[in-house]
Design a protein around this motif. Structure first.
Motif, PDB file in Angstrom:
ATOM      1  N   PHE A 208       0.783  -1.142  -0.050  1.00 41.17           N
ATOM      2  CA  PHE A 208       0.082  -0.225   0.018  1.00 41.17           C
ATOM      3  C   PHE A 208       0.933   1.272  -0.005  1.00 41.17           C
ATOM      4  CE2 PHE A 208       0.365  -0.829   4.441  1.00 41.17           C
ATOM      5  CZ  PHE A 208       0.612   0.407   5.116  1.00 41.17           C
ATOM      6  N   GLU A 209       2.126   1.224   0.760  1.00 41.91           N
ATOM      7  CA  GLU A 209       2.996   2.473   0.585  1.00 41.91           C
ATOM      8  C   GLU A 209       3.112   2.796  -0.857  1.00 41.91           C
ATOM      9  OE1 GLU A 209       5.226   1.883   4.837  1.00 41.91           O
ATOM     10  OE2 GLU A 209       4.877   0.366   3.581  1.00 41.91           O
ATOM     11  N   ALA A 210       3.737   1.620  -1.657  1.00 36.93           N
ATOM     12  CA  ALA A 210       4.135   1.968  -3.148  1.00 36.93           C
ATOM     13  C   ALA A 210       2.762   2.579  -3.653  1.00 36.93           C
ATOM     14  CB  ALA A 210       4.533   0.734  -3.798  1.00 36.93           C
ATOM     15  N   ALA A 211       1.674   2.163  -3.667  1.00 35.49           N
ATOM     16  CA  ALA A 211       0.405   2.683  -4.132  1.00 35.49           C
ATOM     17  C   ALA A 211       0.200   4.077  -3.702  1.00 35.49           C
ATOM     18  CB  ALA A 211      -0.835   1.613  -3.653  1.00 35.49           C
ATOM     19  N   ILE A 212       0.421   4.440  -2.729  1.00 39.75           N
ATOM     20  CA  ILE A 212       0.180   5.722  -2.111  1.00 39.75           C
ATOM     21  C   ILE A 212       1.085   6.748  -2.865  1.00 39.75           C
ATOM     22  CG2 ILE A 212       0.328   7.407  -0.225  1.00 39.75           C
ATOM     23  CD1 ILE A 212      -0.739   5.136   1.616  1.00 39.75           C
ATOM     24  N   GLU A 213       2.208   6.111  -2.823  1.00 36.33           N
ATOM     25  CA  GLU A 213       3.238   7.117  -3.798  1.00 36.33           C
ATOM     26  C   GLU A 213       2.912   7.267  -5.180  1.00 36.33           C
ATOM     27  OE1 GLU A 213       7.002   5.771  -0.756  1.00 36.33           O
ATOM     28  OE2 GLU A 213       6.897   4.891  -2.758  1.00 36.33           O
TER      29      GLU A 213
END
Length: 232
Positions: A208-213
């Motif tokens: 999810f962190e990559a998705a947010i970025e």
């Protein structure tokens, strides 16, 4: 669960905030969808007590059971594959459906919400990787599907959703998130009446962190909050 869920929620929200800041975004731009499939109502109530109000369910029968069992005023999103013949059971009970991948499904949503005099917010599910095991329209067909769904009186297209292939390294999923963001921009520029590309539902516990970025506004997180499956 002795406060474990509350601690997990706090930790995930901090990770969401940190990823947002890395991308130059406000943390408030990203909403956490707590994926509560296979989890008992008691776990959802514990999460609600810790301040989590938005929950995502994958199975109609399970959601219907929880609706009957719970008193907490939670907001529900339906995030799983949805059969047209089961739409009636959740009509008016979920705030958003993330998984609209065909016109026949959207038409049934329109019919059931229309019977209640209500509108349903939906996301168009796009199978960016064209995996045979996953639902979703293709990137090339997404424009046509959005245009057709936009004609329905009681369905409002609010963005896109995707599920990338699984990777041990979340960086593997990043190109798929980036492609969905680009597709969202292209659809927004088309100016289709009644369509808003304000939501991107992408990213789960492992990525999810990559998705947010890459622009996610809704991240669907289950195991990082509740642990592994309790029952099924």
């Amino acid at each position: 669960m002795n406060g474990a869920i509350a601690g997990n929620i706090a930790a995930v929200k901090e990770r969401i905030a940190a990823a947002s800041r890395r991308a130059g975004r406000a943390p408030e731009e990203v909403r956490l969808v707590a994926v509560s499939k296979t989890k008992p109502a008691s776990a959802i109530a514990e999460a609600f007590a810790a301040g989590q109000t938005l929950f995502g369910e994958n199975y109609v029968q399970e959601l219907v059971g929880k609706l009957a069992e719970m008193d907490e005023p939670v907001t529900w999103h339906f995030i799983g594959s949805l059969q047209s013949n089961k739409v009636r059971q959740i009509a008016g009970k979920v705030a958003m459906i993330h998984s609209v991948d065909r016109l026949s499904l959207a038409t049934e949503i329109d019919r059931q919400w229309g019977a209640l005099g209500q509108n349903c917010d939906v996301l168009i599910q796009v199978n960016i990787a064209q995996e045979a095991t996953k639902s979703g329209t293709t990137t090339s067909d997404a424009f046509d599907l959005v245009r057709e769904v936009a004609k329905l009186a009681h369905v409002r297209v609010r963005g896109l959703m995707t599920m990338p292939p699984f990777f041990d390294d979340p960086e593997g999923a990043r190109p798929y998130f980036r492609q969905l963001k680009e597709l969202s921009k292209q659809i927004a520029v088309a100016g289709i009446p009644g369509v808003e590309m304000k939501e991107l539902s992408m990213g789960m516990s492992g990525d999810f962190e990559a998705a947010i970025e890459e622009g996610a506004t809704l991240v669907r997180v289950g195991s990082a909050l509740f642990g592994e499956r309790i029952y099924r």
